[in-house]
Design an enzyme around this catalytic site. Sequence first.
Site, PDB file in Angstrom:
ATOM      1  N   SER A   1       0.953  -1.192   0.023  1.00 30.19           N
ATOM      2  CA  SER A   1       0.137  -0.076  -0.013  1.00 30.19           C
ATOM      3  C   SER A   1       0.752   1.306   0.010  1.00 30.19           C
ATOM      4  CB  SER A   1      -0.982  -0.078   1.123  1.00 30.19           C
ATOM      5  OG  SER A   1      -0.159  -0.084   2.380  1.00 30.19           O
ATOM      6  N   LYS A   2       2.210   1.019   0.194  1.00 33.18           N
ATOM      7  CA  LYS A   2       3.025   2.439   0.480  1.00 33.18           C
ATOM      8  C   LYS A   2       3.451   3.038  -1.147  1.00 33.18           C
ATOM      9  CE  LYS A   2       3.590   1.952   4.867  1.00 33.18           C
ATOM     10  NZ  LYS A   2       3.108   2.962   5.937  1.00 33.18           N
TER      11      LYS A   2
END
Length: 335
Positions: free
Chosen positions: A14-15
């Site tokens: 998700s980064k």
Amino acid sequence: ILAKAEFLNPGGSSKDRIALYLIEKAESLNQLIPHTQSCIFEGTSGSTGISLAMVARAKGYLCHIVMPSDQAIEKSQLLERYGATVERVAPCSIVDENNFVNVARRRAMEYGKDNNDDGRRGYFVDQFENPLNSEAHYRTTGPEILRQTSGKMDVFVHGSGTGGTIAGITRYLKPRVPGLRCFLADPQGSGLANKVNHGVMFSDTEREGTRRRQQVDTLVEGVGLNRLTRNFAHILQPSGRCLLDGAISVSDADAVKMSRWLMANDGLFVGSSAAINCVAALSLARSMGPGHTVVTVLADSGQRHLTKFWNDQKMAALGYSTEPPESLDEFSQLL
């Protein structure tokens, strides 16, 4: 239980969202100019660094990542494959000048300070305190979850490392989904659950003579903290009342069991933070009963946890069973 598969992003977590969002914001403010030997610096437990290194490579920047030396070695190896400079430092408190975040900030300040004429700059991302972290999820992840579920959800639950994901999604969804309840999933050793539930930052593993590790006493990497970041503070009202409806503490034993259960039953090879999210989601689903929908996020895969969380020999040496549970009934009821 619905889980958003963020580990399928191109950088594997998700980064990717905050990496792209923060770098493009910096470019719009002329803080970064591509193809000038400018360098992106960050202190990270791994996933944010990998995403930054990917975006930096695509956009024409150098990347220098500082991370605690107790993180899984494959994270460093991935970073190096992306061309990043990796600096591993001894784990220590944020108040120590040699903490990985403080070292990254210092390296950014030092970089290019004598070469301002050639446009070379050092940019410190500052994911823990930079409010653009939360904003990225408010503008992307939150709207996607609302659209993908058609707003039909009763609970959202997620862990907190920097606080950006849970803060951004919670702030976006709560006003738009009537009756939605939002919860923190917190690993053992983190003080955030106690902060949400009781207003005091404290973990049982902080008692004198009980702590085993320098930071948060857990096997889980990337989430859990014993300080309040600016991003997590976004879901605390000035009165001290939290936008979250509660927090669930998840043991390392349950996190390990859940990761093995998900692999054995769903073919999902997830990382440690995804495992605690799923343990908390299960507990919430049980407490609410049939007919409700719980939403969470699978932040990264097990591929960057092979030498630690997914190393059965290491887990067994620590006393944790790595056999897939026969039933979900084997998990603790946490509510």
